[in-house]
Every structure is written in structure tokens, then in C-alpha cells.
Design an enzyme around this catalytic site. Structure first.
Site: not given
Length: 528
Positions: A160, A190, A261, A263, A318-322
Site C-alpha cells: 500500500h 500487503d 509513515g 508502514s 483447493i476451491g472451498v468455502q470454509i
């Protein structure tokens, strides 16, 4: 100024400042020092007669030793070695004139940092220290911090700090200014890697191999408010912090004063190694209140290596909502401990779905390493390269099984698309549902309510003082399963609840869809 990391093992151990020793302790120390000088102490004398400790030649050496022990030890030696590796980063960003300055923020709407500052900064999504700054008026300048990681000019800062920058300049500790270019960025952590041009012997810092302990000393070095070269000290306050920045949150919390500052600046341990990159603060007022968050060194090392190699970061997927396994969910599933990651829904055609993982499964281990919670699963999988074969331990309908799959690559953007039928604004509140006893809500078949879809039952009313309301149920939510069984009407819901009561369950697990997102909710069951 050295161009290599300095071995600080010979430096004195850093200890917290101490107050002057009490008189009794001072006397005991004097006696031990005298004994160490070879003087045979017996009471206040020796074999040759009494010894005047306050006028003898030994007195000067005793006091000298005491002054060494009692004097507080500072951080000057370590600062002298590490400070030259820290840089101030200045960026120029050419922005278009905003249509409405009141809503303008330095972060993209919906981005991890914008969500973070809405949570910890202010209601307008702006860090408190940035409010009132002119935005969207041609060239905008910003400042942050960073540090060299190699003698040839590679340096680390925050994403950022340099995101969208047209020009990057750095100022070193000796006041020299250099141009720099962005090699690669990673918004999810980030982090950013930049290359400073015009030198080959820059002093650089070493990333720590170990994990800091809570209570360890920490030094933050950076460029607060553009002042440059500022050092603050504190301790590691906590670890493993989730601040809502993203799925890979694992921040170190420190109480060394960090301000706007800082960061991108480093947090050093007392061996002169970087334990983390300072990236965010909790600040209701805009100034430091002693709560700052640093990205751990192992994460920095992994991300920076990929940025240097190819300019971007690839993560396993792996393609899952957890979601986390709460105590109520664990009880509903018959688990002894509230551990693991509960699969709310596998994504169509994803590696998990192809391997047979289903909604309601609990992933308990990856390659034999126990998974404590959903965040740990996300970090573990994200830390592996796409194409790797992994072994998952899964609790499936009460039975343990092992699932082998090959990791896919995490898409650049993963969007949860809502069911189109839900976009007409009708949540079914006009339909009179059937009451579900003792849960405090009424439901109706989803296919009888416009916009609710074809599967499950839609919640048409929620008693604000009920168990359902306490668990976050709202009108328009669609209940797909109760206790692992699909439901299509209120009767199915009551039957599943009664079966759970008969099994002496304290709660019943429901799979609920809100928009396009599925999740499990454990609802406590009233007895009787």
C-alpha cells in the site's frame, strides 16, 4: 557502515532497565566481589585483622563492579548496526480528479486495506491520520518506510506504500537519495519488493529464521510523519492476530510506537534480525496507542522470493468455502474438540469437489500436520505451490478418511456470485411461513417465495429475542440442510430437529445460504 549483516552474537545481552539495587543486595554483591578478589571474608575482617571496605583498595573495584551491574542497558549498540539498512520511501502518484472528494480514500473500495481501515480506522475508510488530505488533485505524494535485504539494492516495503506509484525514491540513513523501481507486489499480504538503483554495497538486514516469543524486545525503525530514521522500542504483545485484512492474516502485534509513515519498516529483535514488517496500527485517534501489527518474517521471506523470481505470487488452491469449527458446531458434529476447518461449500469443478469433498466435511490435517482452524488451513494451502500433491485428513459424516488431490492455482480474483434469482429485491417477507417451534423463526418452501431459489426453505420471519436471531438468522436466508439432511419444507426442519433432540444433541447444525455464500450455523436446542 557495513555492507553485510553484522554478527551481533558478541554484543551484550539486552535486558530491561533495572532500578538501583537495594542496600542489602548491594552489600551482598560487595561481599561476593571482595571474595572474588581473593579476600578471605570473615565477618568484616580477614586473618590479618579487620578490613575497612570503604577505604581499602578493593573498595574502588567493588563500586566499579556494582555500577556496571546496576546501570540500565540501552539499545544503542544494536541500533548502530541495524539503522543504516532502513530507508525512507517516497512515491508520486498521478491521480485523476475525483468526482467527489468526500468519498475518496487511498485504497480501492472493497480492498483488504480499505476494509481494515473501515474496521479500525474510521467510518469513511480513511486512516485517521490521512483524513483531510487533498486527494484526487493531480500528483499525490506519499511516504513510507522500507529496508534493504541485499547489498545490490533489493528492498522490502508495503504494497500500500507503492501501489499505483509512478515514481519511487528512497532516502538512506546517510541522507542520500536514489531512484527505485517496483519489482513486484502482493496485495494479499500487503508486501512489495523494490530495487534501488545506483549502488551495489548497501547495508542490509537479515530476516529472522525463528519465531518471536510474546514478551521479547522489539525495535521499530522507520519514517514516521516523514521524520526519517526514527527508532522506538517495545515488546511483542501477541502473535497470530487476525485483523480482517485477508485470509492469510497471521500478524505479530507489538507495542513499540508506530505511526503513519512507519508502514513497510522493519521490526528488529535484539539479535539485529527482522522479525516482521510493520504494516498497520489500531488507532482511534490517528496516533500510536501501542497496538501495531507486523507481517512475520517467514511470510516475508516466502513472498519476496517469489516476487524477485517472477514479479508475482502463486498460491495453492483447493476451491472451498470454509469456516471455523465453533464449540456448538463441534457438538453438532460429534467432535471432541473445536478444531479443523468446516467446508461450507466446495466450489464447482475445484480440486476439492473433484476429489469428493462435500459440504459439512471437516478438514483436520494437511500432509499429516494438524489443522487447528480455518485460517490455518488457508495459510497452509496458500503457502504451497500450485501443482503440488497434498493429502487431506477429512471427517466425512462422522468417519475419518484421507483425500489425495493436486493443488490448483489461486485465481487472482475469487468472487462469490449471488444466485440471480435473489437479485430482484424480494426476500419473501410478504409470504406467511410456518413456525419452527422453539427456534423463533418461520420458514416457507423456497420454491414458493419469489427470489428465494428452488432448494431449501426460506426464512420469512425471525423473532428478535430468539435463538435464531442470536445466531444471525435474517429474513431471506435460505436453509438448505438441517443436521446433514436436505429440507424442502417446515416439516423436514421439525423432523430433523426432533431427531437431534432424541440423540441428546445440545444444538443442531444448519447449512444456510445468504446471497451466493453458504455457511453452517449451530443453533442451540431447547430441552423438552
Amino acid at each position: 557502515m557495513t555492507d553485510r549483516p553484522t554478527d551481533l552474537s558478541s554484543l551484550p545481552s539486552f535486558q530491561p532497565p533495572r532500578r538501583s539495587l537495594f542496600s542489602a543486595r548491594k552489600f551482598a554483591l560487595m561481599a561476593s566481589v571482595v571474595a572474588g578478589l581473593g579476600v578471605a571474608v570473615y565477618g568484616f575482617g580477614t586473618a590479618n585483622g579487620p578490613v575497612d571496605l570503604f577505604s581499602s583498595p578493593a573498595h574502588a573495584q567493588v563500586n566499579n563492579e556494582i555500577s556496571k551491574v546496576a546501570q540500565p542497558v540501552g539499545f544503542a549498540d544494536i541500533v548502530e548496526h541495524v539503522k543504516p539498512s532502513v530507508i525512507s520511501v517516497k512515491v508520486n502518484i498521478n491521480e485523476k480528479v475525483a468526482k467527489d472528494d468526500s468519498d475518496d480514500t487511498p485504497f480501492q473500495p472493497g480492498s483488504p486495506m480499505e476494509r481494515f481501515f473501515r474496521r479500525f480506522g474510521g467510518p469513511d475508510g480513511m486512516p485517521p491520520g490521512l483524513r483531510g488530505m487533498p486527494r484526487g488533485r493531480g500528483v499525490v505524494t506519499g511516504q513510507g518506510s522500507g529496508f534493504f535485504i541485499s547489498a545490490d539494492g533489493y528492498a522490502v516495503t508495503n504494497n500500500h506504500v507503492v501501489d499505483g506509484a509512478d515514481k519511487v525514491e528512497v532516502t538512506t540513513d546517510d541522507g542520500k537519495t536514489y531512484k527505485a523501481k517496483v519489482i513486484g507486489t502482493d496485495a494479499r499480504t500487503d508486501l512489495a519488493l523494490i530495487k534501488v538503483e545506483g549502488g551495489s554495497d548497501f547495508p542490509f538486514a537479515k530476516l529472522s529464521e525463528g519465531k518471536p516469543r510474546i514478551g521479547d524486545w522489539v525495535l521499530a525503525v522507520g519514517n514516521p510523519f516523514g521524520l526519517g530514521g526514527t527508532v522506538t522500542a517495545g515488546i511483542v504483545s501477541a502473535s497470530g492476530r487476525d485483523i480482517g485484512n485477508g485470509p492469510y492474516d497471521d500478524f505479530i502485534q507489538i507495542d513499540a510506537p508506530v505511526n503513519k509513515g512507519n508502514s513497510g519498516g522493519p521490526a528488529f529483535n535484539t539479535n539485529g534480525e527482522v522479525i516482521g514488517v510493520n504494516t498497520a496500527i489500531y488507532s482511534p485517534s490517528g496516533g500510536s496507542v501501542g497496538i501495531a501489527f507486523s507481517i512475520p518474517a517467514p511470510t516475508v521471506k516466502n513472498v519476496v522470493a517469489q516476487l524477485k523470481d517472477k514479479g508475482s505470487v502463486s498460491r495453492g488452491w483447493i476451491g472451498v468455502q470454509i469456516q471455523p469449527v465453533t464449540a456448538d458446531i463441534a457438538d453438532s458434529l460429534g467432535l471432541k474438540k473445536a478444531e479443523g476447518a468446516l467446508v461450507a461449500e466446495p466450489q464447482a469443478n475445484g480440486p476439492a469437489a473433484k476429489a469428493g469433498i462435500e459440504s459439512g466435511d471437516v478438514i483436520t490435517a494437511v500432509n499429516g500436520e494438524t489443522v487447528k482452524d480455518a485460517r490455518e488451513l488457508a495459510r497452509t494451502i496458500g503457502g504451497l505451490a500450485p501443482g503440488n500433491a497434498v493429502k487431506l485428513n477429512v471427517l466425512h459424516k462422522g468417519q475419518d478418511k484421507v483425500v489425495n488431490l493436486t493443488l490448483g492455482q489461486l485465481p487472482n480474483t475469487v468472487e462469490a456470485k449471488a444466485d440471480n434469482d435473489n437479485d430482484n429485491g424480494d426476500n419473501g417477507s410478504a409470504t406467511r411461513g410456518t413456525d419452527v417451534p422453539k427456534l423463533g423463526m418461520t420458514v416457507a418452501p423456497a420454491n414458493s417465495v419469489a427470489g428465494a431459489g428452488k432448494e431449501g426453505v426460506v426464512v420469512t420471519e425471525v423473532d428478535p429475542k430468539s435463538a435464531a436471531a442470536d445466531r444471525g438468522f435474517k429474513e431471506g436466508d435460505v436453509i438448505l440442510e438441517v443436521a446433514g439432511k436436505s429440507v424442502t419444507n417446515a416439516g423436514d426442519v421439525r423432523e430433523a430437529i426432533n431427531a437431534a433432540r432424541s440423540d441428546n444433541k445440545n444444538s443442531v447444525l444448519m447449512r444456510v445460504k445468504t446471497g451466493g455464500m453458504s455457511r453452517f450455523i449451530a443453533v442451540p436446542l431447547a430441552k423438552g
